[in-house]
Scaffold this active site. Structure first.
Site, PDB file in Angstrom:
ATOM      1  N   GLU A   1       0.781  -1.196   0.212  1.00 50.82           N
ATOM      2  CA  GLU A   1      -0.086  -0.077   0.012  1.00 50.82           C
ATOM      3  C   GLU A   1       0.855   1.395  -0.148  1.00 50.82           C
ATOM      4  O   GLU A   1       0.311   2.328   0.504  1.00 50.82           O
ATOM      5  CB  GLU A   1      -0.973  -0.053   1.294  1.00 50.82           C
ATOM      6  CG  GLU A   1      -1.810  -1.160   1.256  1.00 50.82           C
ATOM      7  CD  GLU A   1      -3.081  -0.852   2.251  1.00 50.82           C
ATOM      8  OE1 GLU A   1      -3.076   0.085   3.013  1.00 50.82           O
ATOM      9  OE2 GLU A   1      -3.885  -2.010   2.511  1.00 50.82           O
TER      10      GLU A   1
ATOM     11  N   GLU B   1      -4.783  -8.942   1.591  1.00 51.20           N
ATOM     12  CA  GLU B   1      -5.502  -9.055   2.892  1.00 51.20           C
ATOM     13  C   GLU B   1      -6.846  -9.030   2.482  1.00 51.20           C
ATOM     14  O   GLU B   1      -7.352  -8.466   1.547  1.00 51.20           O
ATOM     15  CB  GLU B   1      -5.102  -7.868   3.524  1.00 51.20           C
ATOM     16  CG  GLU B   1      -3.718  -7.596   4.089  1.00 51.20           C
ATOM     17  CD  GLU B   1      -3.419  -6.285   4.774  1.00 51.20           C
ATOM     18  OE1 GLU B   1      -2.291  -5.822   5.261  1.00 51.20           O
ATOM     19  OE2 GLU B   1      -4.492  -5.424   4.830  1.00 51.20           O
TER      20      GLU B   1
END
Length: 536
Positions: A161, A262
Site C-alpha cells: 500500500e 489481505e
C-alpha cells in the site's frame, strides 16, 4: 587422527546447518496466472493468515516483533493455524539478523508456506518522500538472504500500500524499481526462483492504473504476482453486491497470479466470513489464487482471530466463524501439465495524467560502491559529525539555493529523470550537492565562503579515482549526460471504477515513519534558513 575427527565433526555440523536452511518441502512455482506445487504439479490456492502481532499488544518495546524468531510462539500458534486450514502465513517485517530455522521448519512440517514483506516500519519506501536507495537495498537483500534457502518461502512483497491515493502515485516508480532489483538480486545470487510481488491498496480511483502499472513493461521489472488488500465484502453480502464480481472482471486478463493479500471486512461484527466459499468457488478461482485473512492476533482495530496474553492465546468468535467457513471450501484443482495459459501478454502501461504520475522509466539501481567512490573525489564535503537532522536540513538548504546543484541527486517520478547519485544515502547526496554548489560559486568568483554553511562543511583534498571506481564514475557521468538531455527534451518515458474499500482499517505497520535516509525535503523553512545563511 584428531584432524580427521575434527573434519568429520565439521562436515556433520555443516550438514545439520544445511538441513535447517533447506526444509524438505515442495516449492511453489508460477505458471501463467496460477500457482502450482513444483514436483507434483497440483494447483496451489493461498489459504493464508496475516501473522504478526503489533508490538503494542505483545509486551515488546521494539519497533516490530518478528514472529518467526520465536519458536515457542510458533509451536503454540501453528496447531491453531492448522485448525484454520492455513497453508500460507504473511509476515510484514522480518528481522534478518535473527535465526528463523526452528519456526520455518515447524511451518514446513505443517505444510505452511511464507510470504514475507521485505520492508520494516522504519525502513520502507515512504509514500510522501519516496526513495529507492542504498539503505533500503541493503535491507531488502538482507531479508532475501536470510530466507532464500527455505523451500517453503512462497514469495516476497516489495511494497505494501505504498501508493494509496492519486496523490501518491509517483511512489510506485520506486517500488517497481525495488521489484526489478530484487528479482535481479535473486538471479545474481543463484537462489531458487522466488517470485517478488506487490500488495496494493484497493483505492477506487487508481486501482486500474496501479494494477496495470505493476504488470506492464519487461518481465525483468514487472511483478511476478499481485496482491490486493480488499475489504469490500462486509457482513452477509454476495458476489455482485460486494464488488467481488467487478474485481474479478478487472483481473480476468492478467497473465500473473493475483490474490487477496489481505481481506476480512469488520464493519459488521462479529465477522461471519461468508465471502470465503465464494473466493474459493468456481466464480473466482479461474482468476484469483485465494487470499490472506487479516489477521491472526487481535489488535486495537478488532481484526484478530485470537487474543494474545503473555505467552498464551485464546480463540475469539472470529476464529470459530472463519474456521467453519474454511471447512466448506473445496476449490477445483488443475494440474500444471494440463494447463495452458490463455493470458500471455503483460498489461499495457497506464497513461500519465493528473491522477497517475508514475513514469515507466525507473530509478537507477542503488550502488553503494558508486556512492563510496564519489565522495572522496569531491572538494567540498559535509563535516563527519553531522546528525541525521543536520544532513536533512542542509539538503533542503543547498537545494533551495541552487536547483542545478542538486540535479545529480534529484528524482522526478513523473518525467522519469533521476540523478545518478539519487540512490545514495543522505550523507553522500549532501556531499554531492554541497560540492556542486561550491563549484558553481567558484565559477562566479564567490567560492571563498561557499564551502562553509555555518561550519557544517569543509574543504578536503580530493582523491583521484582508481580501479573500478574509474569505471563506475565514468558510467555515472554518462548517465548524467543522458539525464541532462532528458530534462532538456521534457523528461523520460511515461506510460501509455466501482465500489470503494471499507474505511477504518489500520495495519499493525506504521509505514511512512520518519527515516533519516528519507529526510531532505525541500521545505520552505529550510530554504529560508539557507537564504539567511547567505545573507549573514
Amino acid at each position: 587422527m584428531k584432524a580427521v575427527q575434527w573434519a568429520a565433526s565439521a562436515i556433520a555440523a555443516l550438514s545439520l546447518l544445511a538441513g535447517s536452511y533447506a526444509t524438505d518441502v515442495d516449492p511453489i512455482v508460477i505458471k501463467g496466472s496460477h500457482f502450482f506445487y513444483k514436483t507434483n504439479g497440483t494447483e496451489f490456492f493461498i489459504q493464508g493468515v496475516a501473522y504478526q502481532a503489533n508490538p503494542a499488544t505483545s509486551n515488546s518495546n521494539s519497533s516490530y516483533v518478528d514472529p518467526l524468531t520465536d519458536p515457542v510462539g510458533c509451536q503454540r500458534d501453528i496447531p491453531l493455524l492448522k485448525e484454520l486450514n492455513t497453508n500460507v502465513v504473511r509476515v510484514y517485517a522480518i528481522n534478518p539478523d535473527e535465526d528463523h530455522s526452528e519456526c520455518m521448519s515447524m511451518l514446513a512440517d505443517a505444510g505452511i508456506y511464507l510470504i514475507a514483506d521485505l520492508s520494516q516500519p522504519s525502513q520502507s519506501i515512504n509514500r510522501v518522500s519516496p526513495e529507492w536507495n542504498t539503505d533500503l537495498y541493503s535491507r531488502y537483500t538482507s531479508v532475501i538472504d536470510s530466507l532464500a534457502n527455505y523451500t517453503n518461502v512462497l514469495g516476497f512483497f516489495a511494497g505494501n500500500e505504498v501508493t494509496n491515493s492519486n496523490l501518491t502515485t509517483g511512489a510506485s516508480v520506486f517500488v517497481k524499481a525495488a521489484v526489478r532489483d530484487m528479482k535481479a538480486y535473486i538471479k545474481q545470487k543463484n537462489y531458487r526462483a522466488i517470485p517478488v510481488g506487490y500488495a496494493a491498496d484497493d483505492d477506487q480511483y487508481i486501482r486500474e492504473q496501479i494494477s496495470t502499472y505493476f504488470d506492464c513493461g519487461t518481465d525483468d521489472e514487472r511483478v511476478d504476482f499481485y496482491g490486493l488488500n480488499i475489504y469490500e465484502w462486509c457482513g452477509n453480502s454476495n458476489f455482485v453486491e460486494s464488488g467481488y464480481a467487478d474485481r474479478t472482471a478487472d483481473f480476468s486478463k492478467f497473465d500473473i497470479p493475483v490474490f487477496f493479500s489481505e481481506y476480512g471486512c469488520n464493519t459488521v461484527q462479529p465477522r461471519e466470513f461468508t465471502d470465503v466459499p465464494t473466493l474459493f468457488g468456481p466464480q473466482m478461482t479461474t482468476v484469483w489464487s485465494g487470499g490472506i485473512i487479516y489477521m491472526y492476533f487481535e489488535d486495537v482495530n478488532n481484526y484478530g482471530l485470537v487474543t494474545l496474553s503473555g505467552s498464551s492465546v485464546s480463540k475469539l468468535p472470529d476464529f470459530t466463524a472463519y474456521s467453519s467457513q474454511m471447512a466448506k471450501i473445496s476449490p477445483s484443482l488443475t494440474n500444471a501439465a494440463d494447463y495452458t495459459p490463455t493470458n500471455t501478454v503483460n498489461q499495457p502501461c497506464p497513461t500519465l495524467n493528473a491522477s497517475w504520475e508514475a513514469a515507466t522509466n525507473l530509478p537507477p539501481t542503488p550502488n553503494q560502491a558508486l556512492c563510496s567512490c564519489m565522495t572522496p573525489t569531491l572538494q567540498c564535503v559535509p563535516k563527519a559529525d553531522l546528525t541525521a537532522d543536520d544532513v536533512g536540513n542542509l539538503l533542503g538548504i543547498v537545494c533551495g539555493l541552487s536547483n542545478t546543484a542538486c540535479q545529480g541527486i534529484d528524482t522526478n517520478s513523473t518525467t522519469g529523470v533521476y540523478g545518478m547519485y539519487s540512490p545514495c544515502d543522505a550523507s553522500d547526496r549532501l556531499a554531492w550537492a554541497i560540492n556542486a554548489y561550491y563549484q558553481e560559486q567558484n565559477s562566479e568568483g564567490n567560492g571563498a565562503s561557499a564551502c562553509d554553511f555555518s561550519g557544517s562543511a569543509t574543504l578536503q583534498k580530493s582523491a583521484s579515482p582508481t580501479g573500478t571506481c574509474v569505471q563506475l564514475l565514468n558510467a555515472a557521468s554518462s548517465s548524467a549526460a543522458s539525464a541532462a538531455s532528458a530534462r532538456a527534451t521534457g523528461g523520460g518515458s511515461g506510460g501509455a471504477t466501482s465500489k470503494g474499500a471499507a474505511p477504518g482499517r489500520l495495519s499493525w505497520q506504521t509505514f511512512g515513519v520518519s527515516n533519516a535516509v528519507q529526510t531532505g525535503l525541500y521545505s520552505v523553512a529550510a530554504v529560508a534558513a539557507g537564504l539567511l545563511m547567505v545573507l549573514l
